[in-house]
Design an enzyme around this catalytic site. Structure first.
Site, short mmCIF file in Angstrom:
data_model
loop_
_atom_site.label_atom_id
_atom_site.label_comp_id
_atom_site.label_asym_id
_atom_site.label_seq_id
_atom_site.Cartn_x
_atom_site.Cartn_y
_atom_site.Cartn_z
N ALA A 165 0.81 -1.23 0.00
CA ALA A 165 0.00 0.00 0.00
C ALA A 165 0.83 1.26 0.00
O ALA A 165 0.34 2.34 -0.33
CB ALA A 165 -0.94 0.00 1.20
N ASP A 166 2.11 1.16 0.40
CA ASP A 166 2.95 2.36 0.47
C ASP A 166 4.34 2.03 -0.05
O ASP A 166 5.35 2.16 0.66
CB ASP A 166 3.03 2.86 1.92
CG ASP A 166 3.65 4.25 2.02
OD1 ASP A 166 3.75 4.94 0.97
OD2 ASP A 166 4.06 4.65 3.12
N LEU A 167 4.40 1.62 -1.30
CA LEU A 167 5.69 1.29 -1.92
C LEU A 167 6.44 2.58 -2.22
O LEU A 167 6.08 3.34 -3.12
CB LEU A 167 5.47 0.49 -3.20
CG LEU A 167 6.74 -0.04 -3.87
CD1 LEU A 167 7.50 -0.99 -2.95
CD2 LEU A 167 6.40 -0.73 -5.19
#
Length: 242
Positions: A165-167
């Site tokens: 979700a937060d690459l």
């Protein structure tokens, strides 16, 4: 296994850590034991604590982000244990670690419930002498072999259906021997591999490069670097899943 006690639910990944309890998720407890060996500040502080002679763990509390975080801070609505962000991230990490993907080894997690509200914490094994891609790019240029390693790692996750979700470049780590790890799987999930969400993941990663390039005084990055990473990624995605 699950251990329930006094309204708290603990998730323990291995019997080695069965002695952990609510105190184990309190930074003040570790500070009193003189066992905090490092702290990394971001949106939330990560505490590196010495669990044993041979194990350094990363302790992270769940905090809300954005505007709602200014109001609710670390409070989440409890609608079932399996719906908590703690349970979902810990379960995902256990699954990915068992598949041999390059993630931190999960140790334990806690859901602390009070009525309809819960708070959470998670402990994972620290990656020895880790350095984020962001940190490294402030000091030196990244070699082609490292771009290839980063791209190959991301592609392996995507082919396995892992949505991060937060690459971003703070969540990509180099280990001591330059192996690549992905960290922070809060709100991550397993999905059917599909081009749309994979492209969105890569677009998010690209934005993080340019965001840090504008933020840092020294930052070794160019559009050519991104093109190199993207090409290695596309080449790896074309290979058959083994």
């Amino acid at each position: 296994m699950n251990v329930k006690q006094q309204g708290h639910t603990y998730f323990i990944h291995a019997d080695d850590y069965s002695a952990l309890n609510s105190e184990s998720f309190d930074p003040n407890y570790w500070r009193e034991q003189n066992a905090i060996v490092n702290e990394k500040k971001g949106r939330a502080t990560a505490y590196f604590v010495k669990l044993s002679h041979s194990t350094i763990a990363v302790l992270r509390h769940y905090w809300r982000g954005g505007l709602i975080g200014k109001i609710l801070s670390d409070q989440y609505l409890f609608i079932g244990l399996e719906k908590t962000r703690v349970y979902q991230e810990f379960s995902l990490l256990c699954a990915l670690h068992s598949q041999g993907l390059a993630v931190p080894q999960p140790i334990a997690a806690q859901v602390k419930r009070s009525g309809l509200i819960y708070r959470g914490d998670i402990l994972t094994k620290a990656i020895a002498n880790a350095e984020s891609l962001c940190e490294r790019m402030q000091k030196q240029r990244i070699s082609d072999s490292s771009w290839e390693a980063i791209a190959t790692t991301i592609a392996k996750f995507h082919k396995a259906g892992v949505y991060h979700a937060d690459l971003n470049i703070n969540n990509i780590l180099f280990s001591t021997n330059n192996c690549i790890y992905l960290i922070d799987f809060d709100r991550g999930e397993l999905r059917t591999p599909a081009l749309q969400w994979q492209k969105e993941n890569m677009a998010r990663l690209k934005r993080s490069f340019y965001k840090e390039a504008h933020r840092q005084e020294t930052f070794y990055f160019s559009e050519t670097n991104w093109q190199t990473l993207e090409q290695y990624y596309e080449d790896e995605m074309k290979k058959a899943v083994v």
